[in-house]
Design a protein around this motif. Structure first.
Motif, PDB file in Angstrom:
ATOM      1  N   UNK A  93       0.808  -1.206   0.000  1.00 30.07           N
ATOM      2  CA  UNK A  93       0.000   0.000   0.000  1.00 30.07           C
ATOM      3  C   UNK A  93       0.854   1.275   0.000  1.00 30.07           C
ATOM      4  N   UNK A  94       0.449   2.205  -0.837  1.00 28.60           N
ATOM      5  CA  UNK A  94       1.070   3.522  -0.902  1.00 28.60           C
ATOM      6  C   UNK A  94       0.129   4.516  -0.246  1.00 28.60           C
ATOM      7  N   UNK A  95       0.621   5.199   0.769  1.00 29.79           N
ATOM      8  CA  UNK A  95      -0.169   6.185   1.495  1.00 29.79           C
ATOM      9  C   UNK A  95      -0.126   7.524   0.766  1.00 29.79           C
ATOM     10  N   UNK A  96      -1.272   8.208   0.747  1.00 29.32           N
ATOM     11  CA  UNK A  96      -1.309   9.562   0.213  1.00 29.32           C
ATOM     12  C   UNK A  96      -2.492  10.316   0.800  1.00 29.32           C
ATOM     13  N   UNK A 133      12.113  11.322   3.939  1.00 24.30           N
ATOM     14  CA  UNK A 133      11.069  12.207   4.431  1.00 24.30           C
ATOM     15  C   UNK A 133       9.694  11.574   4.287  1.00 24.30           C
ATOM     16  N   UNK A 134       8.675  12.407   4.250  1.00 24.93           N
ATOM     17  CA  UNK A 134       7.305  11.932   4.065  1.00 24.93           C
ATOM     18  C   UNK A 134       6.434  13.118   3.678  1.00 24.93           C
ATOM     19  N   UNK A 135       5.172  12.833   3.438  1.00 23.20           N
ATOM     20  CA  UNK A 135       4.235  13.885   3.046  1.00 23.20           C
ATOM     21  C   UNK A 135       4.063  14.948   4.128  1.00 23.20           C
ATOM     22  N   UNK A 187       6.257   8.280  -0.530  1.00 27.67           N
ATOM     23  CA  UNK A 187       6.884   7.378  -1.482  1.00 27.67           C
ATOM     24  C   UNK A 187       7.092   5.997  -0.872  1.00 27.67           C
ATOM     25  N   UNK A 188       7.137   4.969  -1.704  1.00 27.66           N
ATOM     26  CA  UNK A 188       7.395   3.614  -1.204  1.00 27.66           C
ATOM     27  C   UNK A 188       8.659   3.609  -0.331  1.00 27.66           C
ATOM     28  N   UNK A 189       8.582   2.885   0.775  1.00 25.85           N
ATOM     29  CA  UNK A 189       9.712   2.843   1.700  1.00 25.85           C
ATOM     30  C   UNK A 189       9.743   3.990   2.693  1.00 25.85           C
ATOM     31  N   UNK A 190       8.759   4.883   2.619  1.00 23.23           N
ATOM     32  CA  UNK A 190       8.754   6.083   3.444  1.00 23.23           C
ATOM     33  C   UNK A 190       7.406   6.281   4.142  1.00 23.23           C
ATOM     34  N   UNK A 191       7.433   7.014   5.266  1.00 18.97           N
ATOM     35  CA  UNK A 191       6.211   7.386   5.951  1.00 18.97           C
ATOM     36  C   UNK A 191       5.313   6.209   6.266  1.00 18.97           C
ATOM     37  N   UNK A 217      13.290  -3.226  -5.904  1.00 24.95           N
ATOM     38  CA  UNK A 217      11.974  -2.589  -5.834  1.00 24.95           C
ATOM     39  C   UNK A 217      12.083  -1.105  -5.474  1.00 24.95           C
ATOM     40  N   UNK A 218      13.315  -0.630  -5.312  1.00 25.27           N
ATOM     41  CA  UNK A 218      13.548   0.780  -5.040  1.00 25.27           C
ATOM     42  C   UNK A 218      14.119   1.511  -6.256  1.00 25.27           C
ATOM     43  N   UNK A 219      14.086   0.893  -7.412  1.00 25.71           N
ATOM     44  CA  UNK A 219      14.548   1.578  -8.616  1.00 25.71           C
ATOM     45  C   UNK A 219      13.663   2.786  -8.889  1.00 25.71           C
ATOM     46  N   UNK A 220      14.230   3.804  -9.499  1.00 17.74           N
ATOM     47  CA  UNK A 220      13.482   5.030  -9.770  1.00 17.74           C
ATOM     48  C   UNK A 220      12.220   4.742 -10.575  1.00 17.74           C
ATOM     49  N   UNK A 221      12.285   3.791 -11.493  1.00 17.80           N
ATOM     50  CA  UNK A 221      11.104   3.475 -12.310  1.00 17.80           C
ATOM     51  C   UNK A 221       9.954   2.939 -11.461  1.00 17.80           C
ATOM     52  N   UNK A 222      10.245   2.315 -10.326  1.00 20.63           N
ATOM     53  CA  UNK A 222       9.180   1.830  -9.450  1.00 20.63           C
ATOM     54  C   UNK A 222       8.446   2.984  -8.785  1.00 20.63           C
ATOM     55  N   UNK A 223       9.186   4.023  -8.389  1.00 15.86           N
ATOM     56  CA  UNK A 223       8.552   5.219  -7.840  1.00 15.86           C
ATOM     57  C   UNK A 223       7.681   5.897  -8.899  1.00 15.86           C
TER      58      UNK A 223
END
Length: 272
Positions: free
Chosen positions: A11-14, A34-36, A57-61, A71-77
């Protein structure tokens, strides 16, 4: 602002306010570790004027922590940004990105230019592979797959960045809180992929309006690369804040929010 999640498993939080097809959509993307929550004051200022989307972003917040370094490649973001825009049924966005957040945003603009009206790039670097930090971290590239075996930290929520206003680039207290909240695995995995990334080959092909904002006292991403690259982009305007370091989002809210608003008002009248 309403809290939401993209996806059911990873899940991606926003957060969003009420999305209206009569308003432009500002999409805020934070920096590394960081985070939102870094954008809270901006959300409060703009929530009655524009559609707002603010992501962890994935891995954050509050977003999920991937287990594998790939799974942390820029294309995944980039993929996460696209899926979120699609979910919210937004036609076009105006990105507001800081530091590491510029990497997926720039790559998004290259891949999906029809989805972007313009972008504000704060404290960017278009070739982080040439920075001193990248050279220091270079030996880690040889053992990066060992990161897969690091323990994965569960999402910890958000930091109250009001506590860290007017802290400098290398403030130990803020950096420790950021990395602790993000987790070492997510921090190192995101860092490794960012410091091997380079946009110089295609940056001059970007046609949308860009506002590039950089602090003259920035010691994380020194200003020289930004000056050089901004000259190569046809529709880019460079604003240098003489007193600012890398932490513009927290330390220069008044100046940055004013520049964002002026930029958005001068864009073509395309709504969300």
């Amino acid at each position: 602002m309403k809290e939401k999640y993209l996806g059911s498993k990873n899940r991606i939080y926003y957060k969003t306010n009420y999305i209206s097809n009569k308003k432009p959509t500002l999409f805020f993307v934070h920096g590394l570790s960081g985070s939102s929550s870094a954008w809270r004051k901006y959300e409060k200022k703009f929530e009655n004027k524009y559609n707002l989307i603010s992501i962890d972003l994935r891995g954050h917040g509050k977003s999920f922590r991937p287990n594998k370094i790939n799974e942390y490649k820029i294309k995944s973001f980039v993929s996460d940004l696209y899926k979120l825009i699609k979910k919210e049924r937004v036609k076009k966005v105006i990105f507001i990105a800081h530091s590491f957040g510029n990497f997926p945003v720039i790559k998004f603009i290259k891949k999906y230019p029809h989805k972007v009206i313009g972008a504000v790039l704060v404290s960017p670097n278009f070739n982080p592979s040439n920075t001193l930090i990248a050279k220091i971290m270079k030996p880690l590239l040889k053992i990066k797959y060992l990161f897969n075996y690091l323990p994965n930290k569960k999402n910890k929520g958000h930091i109250d960045y009001e506590k860290y206003i007017n802290t400098g680039d290398w403030n130990i207290r803020r950096n420790y809180a950021d990395i602790k909240n993000t987790g070492l695995k997510s921090y190192l995995s995101s860092s490794i992929h960012s410091y091997s990334w380079n946009a110089e080959a295609f940056i001059d092909k970007i046609k949308i309006p860009l506002l590039i904002i950089h602090g003259r006292k920035d010691t994380v991403f020194p200003i020289e690369n930004t000056k050089y690259i901004s000259k190569k982009i046809k529709n880019a305007e460079l604003k240098i804040l003489d007193k600012a370091d890398h932490i513009i989002v927290l330390n220069f809210f008044k100046e940055l929010s004013s520049l964002i608003e002026k930029f958005v008002k001068n864009l073509p009248k395309t709504t969300g």
